[in-house]
Design a protein around this motif. Structure first.
Motif, PDB file in Angstrom:
ATOM      1  N   UNK A  48       0.741  -1.048   0.007  1.00  0.00           N
ATOM      2  CA  UNK A  48       0.051  -0.075  -0.130  1.00  0.00           C
ATOM      3  C   UNK A  48       0.766   1.225   0.008  1.00  0.00           C
ATOM      4  N   UNK A  49       0.507   2.154  -0.784  1.00  0.00           N
ATOM      5  CA  UNK A  49       1.057   3.480  -0.512  1.00  0.00           C
ATOM      6  C   UNK A  49       0.332   4.504   0.306  1.00  0.00           C
ATOM      7  N   UNK A  50       1.042   4.925   1.425  1.00  0.00           N
ATOM      8  CA  UNK A  50       0.536   5.849   2.194  1.00  0.00           C
ATOM      9  C   UNK A  50       0.900   7.341   2.184  1.00  0.00           C
ATOM     10  N   UNK A  51       0.129   8.380   1.825  1.00  0.00           N
ATOM     11  CA  UNK A  51       0.511   9.423   1.755  1.00  0.00           C
ATOM     12  C   UNK A  51      -0.013  10.274   2.921  1.00  0.00           C
ATOM     13  N   UNK A  52       0.005  11.797   3.073  1.00  0.00           N
ATOM     14  CA  UNK A  52      -0.897  12.579   3.775  1.00  0.00           C
ATOM     15  C   UNK A  52      -2.281  12.667   3.308  1.00  0.00           C
ATOM     16  N   UNK A  53      -2.666  12.337   2.186  1.00  0.00           N
ATOM     17  CA  UNK A  53      -4.049  12.409   1.552  1.00  0.00           C
ATOM     18  C   UNK A  53      -4.668  11.249   1.613  1.00  0.00           C
ATOM     19  N   UNK A  54      -3.954  10.069   2.125  1.00  0.00           N
ATOM     20  CA  UNK A  54      -4.712   8.754   2.256  1.00  0.00           C
ATOM     21  C   UNK A  54      -3.727   7.604   1.802  1.00  0.00           C
ATOM     22  N   UNK A  55      -4.423   6.451   1.674  1.00  0.00           N
ATOM     23  CA  UNK A  55      -3.913   5.195   1.396  1.00  0.00           C
ATOM     24  C   UNK A  55      -4.317   4.585   0.098  1.00  0.00           C
ATOM     25  N   UNK A  56      -3.747   3.918  -0.564  1.00  0.00           N
ATOM     26  CA  UNK A  56      -3.831   3.474  -1.786  1.00  0.00           C
ATOM     27  C   UNK A  56      -3.332   1.976  -2.071  1.00  0.00           C
TER      28      UNK A  56
END
Length: 195
Positions: free
Chosen positions: A120-128
């Motif tokens: 999963x890719x986790x950024x301040x905007x959310x997870x994908x």
């Protein structure tokens, strides 16, 4: 290409035999990394991997019978030390979560028995979700050979035969309607399973 800032191992575990531990210790020392072993009480051992720049990782192993189990929670910055722990984790079929931290995002790898099950890719905007493991060939064969659905279908057919025999024996309309409701429910389940 983004440069990795750090790698975190979160509640990761790995297991090895005494022979495998000796093999690991023989290959642990490189021109960048050295190790030392501390023997603790109760059959526990702590292996300290140290990078030439001073960064260390402490691996605590508890002996359970003939197996040594290591629970690992640490953050590694040095690439040589990171590579050594990654190889150890994959070679000895580690299980747990590994966070690879980059500027502005974190890639979260979930391992099971040394292989990646989810990324999963986790950024301040959310997870994908980037990757999800699908069934392996062995799992597919196990599912293919499983006959639980066939057993349930056979059980439903026996139940339908019993309900039809019961319907032929009763005389009252209320009893027949109740049996017909049961038959409708059982045949619906049978239809779903056979489809």
């Amino acid at each position: 290409m983004a440069q990795r800032l750090a790698t975190e191992y979160v509640k990761a575990t790995l297991q090895m035999t005494e022979f495998q531990m000796k093999q690991f210790l023989l290959t642990a020392d490189t021109c960048f990394i050295s190790h030392r072993v501390k023997i603790l009480g109760g059959g526990e051992q702590e292996i300290v991997l140290e990078e030439a720049g001073g960064e260390e990782v402490h691996l605590s192993f508890q002996q359970r019978g003939s197996i040594y189990v290591c629970t690992l929670s640490c953050r590694i910055v040095n690439p040589h030390l990171n590579n050594a722990i990654r190889k150890l984790f994959v070679t000895y079929k580690g299980t747990g979560t590994v966070n690879r931290i980059y500027q502005g995002l974190t890639m979260v790898y979930v391992y099971e028995n040394g292989s990646v099950r989810r990324i999963s890719e986790v950024t301040p905007l959310g997870s994908k979700l980037v990757y999800q493991h699908r069934h392996s060939l062995a799992e597919m064969l196990r599912l293919y050979k499983s006959d639980t659905v066939e057993q349930e279908i056979e059980s439903l057919r026996v139940n339908i035969d019993r309900l039809l025999d019961q319907r032929n024996r009763v005389c009252g309309n209320e009893e027949i309607q109740e049996i017909d409701r049961n038959l409708a429910e059982v045949t619906r389940k049978l239809f779903e399973l056979e489809a």
